[in-house]
Design an enzyme around this catalytic site. Structure first.
Site, PDB file in Angstrom:
ATOM      1  N   ASN A  69       0.833  -1.190   0.000  1.00  0.00           N
ATOM      2  CA  ASN A  69       0.000   0.000   0.000  1.00  0.00           C
ATOM      3  C   ASN A  69       0.873   1.247   0.000  1.00  0.00           C
ATOM      4  OD1 ASN A  69      -0.555   1.996   2.454  1.00  0.00           O
ATOM      5  ND2 ASN A  69       0.183   0.064   3.325  1.00  0.00           N
ATOM      6  N   ASN A 127       3.057   7.354  15.159  1.00  0.00           N
ATOM      7  CA  ASN A 127       3.531   6.669  13.962  1.00  0.00           C
ATOM      8  C   ASN A 127       4.787   7.358  13.425  1.00  0.00           C
ATOM      9  OD1 ASN A 127       3.916   5.314  11.591  1.00  0.00           O
ATOM     10  ND2 ASN A 127       1.958   5.891  10.676  1.00  0.00           N
ATOM     11  N   CYS A 130       5.897   5.274   8.985  1.00  0.00           N
ATOM     12  CA  CYS A 130       5.174   5.100   7.724  1.00  0.00           C
ATOM     13  C   CYS A 130       6.105   5.296   6.532  1.00  0.00           C
ATOM     14  CB  CYS A 130       4.015   6.089   7.634  1.00  0.00           C
ATOM     15  SG  CYS A 130       3.087   5.933   6.097  1.00  0.00           S
ATOM     16  N   LYS A 165       5.044   3.511  17.395  1.00  0.00           N
ATOM     17  CA  LYS A 165       5.057   2.470  16.368  1.00  0.00           C
ATOM     18  C   LYS A 165       6.373   2.508  15.600  1.00  0.00           C
ATOM     19  CE  LYS A 165       2.028   0.369  12.918  1.00  0.00           C
ATOM     20  NZ  LYS A 165       0.706   0.480  12.243  1.00  0.00           N
ATOM     21  N   GLY A 244       1.487  -9.573   9.869  1.00  0.00           N
ATOM     22  CA  GLY A 244       1.157 -10.877   9.307  1.00  0.00           C
ATOM     23  C   GLY A 244       0.327 -11.762  10.200  1.00  0.00           C
ATOM     24  N   THR A 266      -3.779  -6.512   7.937  1.00  0.00           N
ATOM     25  CA  THR A 266      -4.195  -6.936   6.600  1.00  0.00           C
ATOM     26  C   THR A 266      -5.309  -7.961   6.640  1.00  0.00           C
ATOM     27  OG1 THR A 266      -1.966  -6.475   5.760  1.00  0.00           O
ATOM     28  CG2 THR A 266      -3.336  -7.930   4.433  1.00  0.00           C
TER      29      THR A 266
END
Length: 301
Positions: A69, A127, A130, A165, A244, A266
């Protein structure tokens, strides 16, 4: 029935399953599929000080055992969240955590300060990892010095639970984790996506408009698991594991590796009910193996 409660600093979750930012909207979008109040927590989509349009298409690509993405933190900004989303989610009986992003240290700090005033938002996830924005984002998360600086600035303006994160796109993730812990992070979440790309062989060009994007899904789980295990042994603050997780067994493996809580990402696109199924699966695992609390298995490995 085993006790599923866990604590992230002063924040108690009814169970260790959260939803990953960017994969669950604001949570409200999933109410037709599950009772979202059953979740340990919901981490809402990335929120910035000012509205962001995100990247142009194409910005999502399916890959073998995963997806790429390059959405680019598209959102309507923190004021929109405060005025339009917060009044709706504050009524729901679970913890909502805001994922905060920025292009500059000042943007991070001001955005966090605005959220600090919201009584029903007990935590933010900072975050700094990213890979899909040109300024800020992963830049802060790949340098111990810059990671420490942004956490220090946010900690000065934000007094609730601060989760940071982390990016996997580094040589040693434990060094970044220790740097943010030293500046007041209450917990770390890892991992964010891996920088990757996909090429259309017929058109002989990259598929994503940004050329590269973030790789997530089942394909990254073994690396994420290793990084969670390493980090849990390197810091004293709780670790939240993601990367995952597609089923309850995956989640249990992260807990065994040292994660106090986990995030589904996901997998939400494949099965919008997966987070609740994982909660049930963890409970079943604990009962089958005669554990009385989920904390009994955290960090066994």
């Amino acid at each position: 029935m085993a006790d599923l409660r866990v604590k992230i600093s002063n924040l108690e979750l009814k169970n260790p399953v959260l939803t990953a930012s960017g994969t669950f909207g604001y949570g409200l979008e999933f109410q037709d599929f599950i009772d979202i109040s059953l979740l340990g927590g919901i981490i809402v989509k990335g929120t910035t000080l000012h509205p962001r349009q995100g990247n142009p298409p194409e910005r999502m690509v399916q890959t073998a055992a995963g997806m790429l993405n390059a959405v680019g933190l598209q959102n309507r900004g923190v004021e929109y969240f405060i005025n339009n989303i917060y009044p709706e989610i504050k009524k729901i009986d679970t913890h909502f955590i805001v994922n905060v992003s920025g292009s500059t240290i000042e943007e991070y700090a001001v955005c966090a300060q605005k959220i600090n005033d919201l009584g029903k938002i007990p935590a933010i996830e900072l975050n700094i990892s990213c890979p899909n924005v040109k300024q800020g984002g992963m830049t802060f998360g790949t340098s111990c010095k810059q990671a420490a600086e942004v956490v220090r600035a946010v900690r000065a303006k934000y007094d609730k639970t601060l989760i940071v994160k982390l990016s996997p796109n580094v040589t040693d993730i434990t060094e970044i984790a220790k740097a943010v812990e030293g500046e007041g992070a209450d917990a770390v979440s890892l991992i964010n996506t891996f920088l990757a790309m996909s090429i259309d062989a017929e058109k002989r060009k990259p598929i994503l408009s940004t050329i590269t994007g973030g790789l997530s899904g089942a394909c990254i789980k073994p690396i994420a698991l290793r990084m969670v295990w390493q980090t849990a042994k390197a810091v004293k603050v709780p670790v939240i594991g993601l990367g995952g997780i597609m089923c309850a067994q995956d989640a249990v493996e992260f807990l065994l590796a040292g994660a106090t809580a986990v995030q589904t990402g996901t997998a939400n696109f494949i099965d919008p009910q997966i987070s609740v199924k994982i909660i049930d699966g963890i409970a079943q695992y604990l009962d089958n193996n005669n554990f009385t609390s989920v904390m009994d298995i955290v960090g066994i490995i």
